[in-house]
Design a protein around this motif. Structure first.
Motif, PDB file in Angstrom:
ATOM      1  N   VAL A  64      29.122 -30.640 -33.560  1.00 22.02           N
ATOM      2  CA  VAL A  64      28.232 -29.512 -33.282  1.00 22.02           C
ATOM      3  C   VAL A  64      26.968 -29.955 -32.544  1.00 22.02           C
ATOM      4  CG1 VAL A  64      29.058 -28.108 -35.202  1.00 22.02           C
ATOM      5  CG2 VAL A  64      27.222 -29.758 -35.587  1.00 22.02           C
ATOM      6  N   ARG A  65      27.000 -31.132 -31.981  1.00 20.24           N
ATOM      7  CA  ARG A  65      25.832 -31.624 -31.248  1.00 20.24           C
ATOM      8  C   ARG A  65      25.494 -30.681 -30.102  1.00 20.24           C
ATOM      9  NH1 ARG A  65      22.193 -34.858 -32.944  1.00 20.24           N
ATOM     10  NH2 ARG A  65      23.827 -36.276 -33.697  1.00 20.24           N
ATOM     11  N   GLU A  69      21.966 -21.595 -31.089  1.00 21.61           N
ATOM     12  CA  GLU A  69      21.954 -20.591 -32.150  1.00 21.61           C
ATOM     13  C   GLU A  69      22.716 -19.348 -31.715  1.00 21.61           C
ATOM     14  OE1 GLU A  69      18.720 -18.175 -34.926  1.00 21.61           O
ATOM     15  OE2 GLU A  69      18.153 -20.050 -33.945  1.00 21.61           O
ATOM     16  N   GLU A  70      22.694 -19.046 -30.403  1.00 22.56           N
ATOM     17  CA  GLU A  70      23.416 -17.879 -29.904  1.00 22.56           C
ATOM     18  C   GLU A  70      24.923 -18.029 -30.135  1.00 22.56           C
ATOM     19  OE1 GLU A  70      19.479 -17.966 -28.307  1.00 22.56           O
ATOM     20  OE2 GLU A  70      21.073 -19.494 -28.238  1.00 22.56           O
ATOM     21  N   ILE A  71      25.440 -19.214 -29.890  1.00 17.69           N
ATOM     22  CA  ILE A  71      26.869 -19.444 -30.094  1.00 17.69           C
ATOM     23  C   ILE A  71      27.209 -19.385 -31.580  1.00 17.69           C
ATOM     24  CG2 ILE A  71      28.629 -21.254 -30.011  1.00 17.69           C
ATOM     25  CD1 ILE A  71      27.849 -21.773 -27.202  1.00 17.69           C
ATOM     26  N   LEU A  72      26.332 -19.930 -32.415  1.00 15.66           N
ATOM     27  CA  LEU A  72      26.570 -19.853 -33.864  1.00 15.66           C
ATOM     28  C   LEU A  72      26.529 -18.409 -34.341  1.00 15.66           C
ATOM     29  CD1 LEU A  72      24.508 -22.910 -35.130  1.00 15.66           C
ATOM     30  CD2 LEU A  72      26.992 -22.724 -34.922  1.00 15.66           C
ATOM     31  N   ASP A  73      25.647 -17.592 -33.758  1.00 15.23           N
ATOM     32  CA  ASP A  73      25.611 -16.176 -34.110  1.00 15.23           C
ATOM     33  C   ASP A  73      26.915 -15.488 -33.705  1.00 15.23           C
ATOM     34  OD1 ASP A  73      23.100 -16.167 -35.265  1.00 15.23           O
ATOM     35  OD2 ASP A  73      22.058 -15.671 -33.403  1.00 15.23           O
ATOM     36  N   SER A  74      27.412 -15.819 -32.511  1.00 13.84           N
ATOM     37  CA  SER A  74      28.680 -15.238 -32.046  1.00 13.84           C
ATOM     38  C   SER A  74      29.832 -15.674 -32.952  1.00 13.84           C
ATOM     39  CB  SER A  74      28.960 -15.654 -30.603  1.00 13.84           C
ATOM     40  OG  SER A  74      27.984 -15.147 -29.720  1.00 13.84           O
ATOM     41  N   LEU A  81      31.036 -13.523 -41.137  1.00  9.27           N
ATOM     42  CA  LEU A  81      30.274 -14.191 -42.191  1.00  9.27           C
ATOM     43  C   LEU A  81      29.173 -13.267 -42.687  1.00  9.27           C
ATOM     44  CD1 LEU A  81      29.817 -17.796 -40.695  1.00  9.27           C
ATOM     45  CD2 LEU A  81      31.750 -16.852 -41.980  1.00  9.27           C
ATOM     46  N   ASP A  82      28.928 -13.283 -43.989  1.00  4.56           N
ATOM     47  CA  ASP A  82      27.792 -12.531 -44.503  1.00  4.56           C
ATOM     48  C   ASP A  82      26.513 -13.364 -44.339  1.00  4.56           C
ATOM     49  OD1 ASP A  82      27.700 -14.407 -46.611  1.00  4.56           O
ATOM     50  OD2 ASP A  82      28.820 -13.108 -47.980  1.00  4.56           O
ATOM     51  N   ASP A  83      25.390 -12.825 -44.776  1.00  5.68           N
ATOM     52  CA  ASP A  83      24.108 -13.505 -44.558  1.00  5.68           C
ATOM     53  C   ASP A  83      24.078 -14.883 -45.216  1.00  5.68           C
ATOM     54  OD1 ASP A  83      23.237 -11.329 -43.146  1.00  5.68           O
ATOM     55  OD2 ASP A  83      22.047 -10.471 -44.770  1.00  5.68           O
ATOM     56  N   ARG A  86      26.369 -17.243 -43.214  1.00  2.00           N
ATOM     57  CA  ARG A  86      25.746 -17.599 -41.935  1.00  2.00           C
ATOM     58  C   ARG A  86      24.645 -18.633 -42.144  1.00  2.00           C
ATOM     59  NH1 ARG A  86      21.346 -16.677 -39.062  1.00  2.00           N
ATOM     60  NH2 ARG A  86      21.472 -16.481 -36.776  1.00  2.00           N
ATOM     61  N   ALA A  87      23.794 -18.433 -43.147  1.00  2.00           N
ATOM     62  CA  ALA A  87      22.725 -19.396 -43.435  1.00  2.00           C
ATOM     63  C   ALA A  87      23.318 -20.751 -43.811  1.00  2.00           C
ATOM     64  CB  ALA A  87      21.837 -18.865 -44.558  1.00  2.00           C
ATOM     65  N   HIS A  88      24.445 -20.732 -44.523  1.00  2.00           N
ATOM     66  CA  HIS A  88      25.107 -21.981 -44.911  1.00  2.00           C
ATOM     67  C   HIS A  88      25.608 -22.729 -43.675  1.00  2.00           C
ATOM     68  CE1 HIS A  88      27.359 -24.741 -47.437  1.00  2.00           C
ATOM     69  NE2 HIS A  88      28.454 -24.478 -46.751  1.00  2.00           N
ATOM     70  N   LEU A  89      26.231 -22.013 -42.747  1.00  2.00           N
ATOM     71  CA  LEU A  89      26.701 -22.647 -41.513  1.00  2.00           C
ATOM     72  C   LEU A  89      25.535 -23.243 -40.733  1.00  2.00           C
ATOM     73  CD1 LEU A  89      28.906 -23.286 -39.444  1.00  2.00           C
ATOM     74  CD2 LEU A  89      28.591 -20.970 -38.513  1.00  2.00           C
TER      75      LEU A  89
END
Length: 291
Positions: A64-65, A69-74, A81-83, A86-89
């Motif tokens: 994940v280097r 954040e935009e890609i992680l949001d997508s 994923l719930d909140d 998502r925070a865990h990821l």
């Protein structure tokens, strides 16, 4: 937590979340024929997240280097994923990209300030205790000592709620919804493990629980995450019987990792009489708070 362990956690977390989604749930058309994978294919996740299959495969392998954040949001949206998830990821990605640290005991055992104990003691109509992110009970008021007398009855100091849930047979009688409590305990510890990847004290606790409890080990490998915030908890107290109590978890900004958990009951509740008996029973449990 070593870097390779973080990468493995990312891999297992993403694959488990991919496996639980069907194409129909993800809004994709279903074609005939037998699918060779449970849940979504990598190509389907990539399609939903608007990234290439090669890039998603790299992410799922824990590489994940430089991921934005935009890609992680997508990705979080694609996997629904719930909140908390998502925070865990995000925490896992931060841990994978952070400089290596020898240890980090954030959230571990510490003493509460006198003013925190005073807050607990002032809550005469509520059972209240202070715990850290490892689920160590650090301080209680009298009513909490009466409610949790079984969990506090241990030579381990400070008492730990995860140990009680998984290693003490009394827990299955005390918690009438033991399965949900076990789920929440594991989810809370996994969330904290991602937040503090160099936390050696927490790693030792997790190893101990996994070694002595097959149930914990199985649940740990499911990679569920949880925030303990508010709701209702169902107890069976040996002295007063069943109790359905409302709980709230109140974080203390001045003491990161420290949370006050309160249990209250509406006066017209069906278990109001039992709660009143517990308040009378507390005098028998009114020894000093655990260190």
């Amino acid at each position: 937590m070593p870097a390779n362990t973080v990468r493995e956690d990312i891999r297992t977390f993403l694959t488990s979340r991919r496996a639980r989604l069907t194409p129909k749930e993800a809004g994709l058309p279903e074609y005939g024929g037998r699918r060779q994978v449970s849940g979504l294919r990598r190509s389907e996740v990539a399609q939903l997240a608007a990234i290439s299959v090669e890039y998603y495969t790299r992410l799922e392998r824990g590489n994940v280097r430089g991921v934005s954040e935009e890609i992680l949001d997508s990705l979080a949206a694609a996997l629904k994923l719930d909140d908390v998830e998502r925070a865990h990821l995000m925490a896992l990605v931060r841990a994978a990209n952070a400089p290596r640290r020898s240890s980090d005991r954030a959230g571990g055992a510490f003493r509460v300030r006198n003013s925190v104990q005073q807050i607990l003691d002032s809550m005469t109509g509520a059972a209240a205790f202070a715990r850290n992110a490892h689920l160590d009970v650090l301080a209680t008021n009298q009513l909490a000592r009466a409610l949790y007398e079984a969990a506090l009855d241990t030579t381990e100091q400070p008492p730990n709620l995860a140990r009680f849930v998984f290693l003490d047979p009394r827990a299955r009688h005390f918690y009438r919804d033991w399965d949900r409590i076990a789920h929440d305990a594991v989810g809370s510890l996994r969330t904290e493990a991602a937040r503090t990847p160099g936390n050696t004290d927490l790693a030792d606790l997790i190893d101990e629980l996994a070694t002595h409890s097959d149930e914990f080990a199985m649940r740990w490998n499911e990679h569920e995450v949880e925030y303990y915030r508010s709701g209702q908890q169902r107890f069976h107290h040996s002295a007063v019987g069943d109790l359905d109590l409302d709980y709230d978890a109140l974080e203390i900004p001045a003491d990161p990792g420290l949370t006050i958990v309160t249990y209250t009951l509406a006066p017209d509740s069906a278990h109001a009489a039992a709660f009143l008996q517990l308040r009378k029973h507390r005098s028998a449990s009114a020894e000093p708070s655990p260190p």
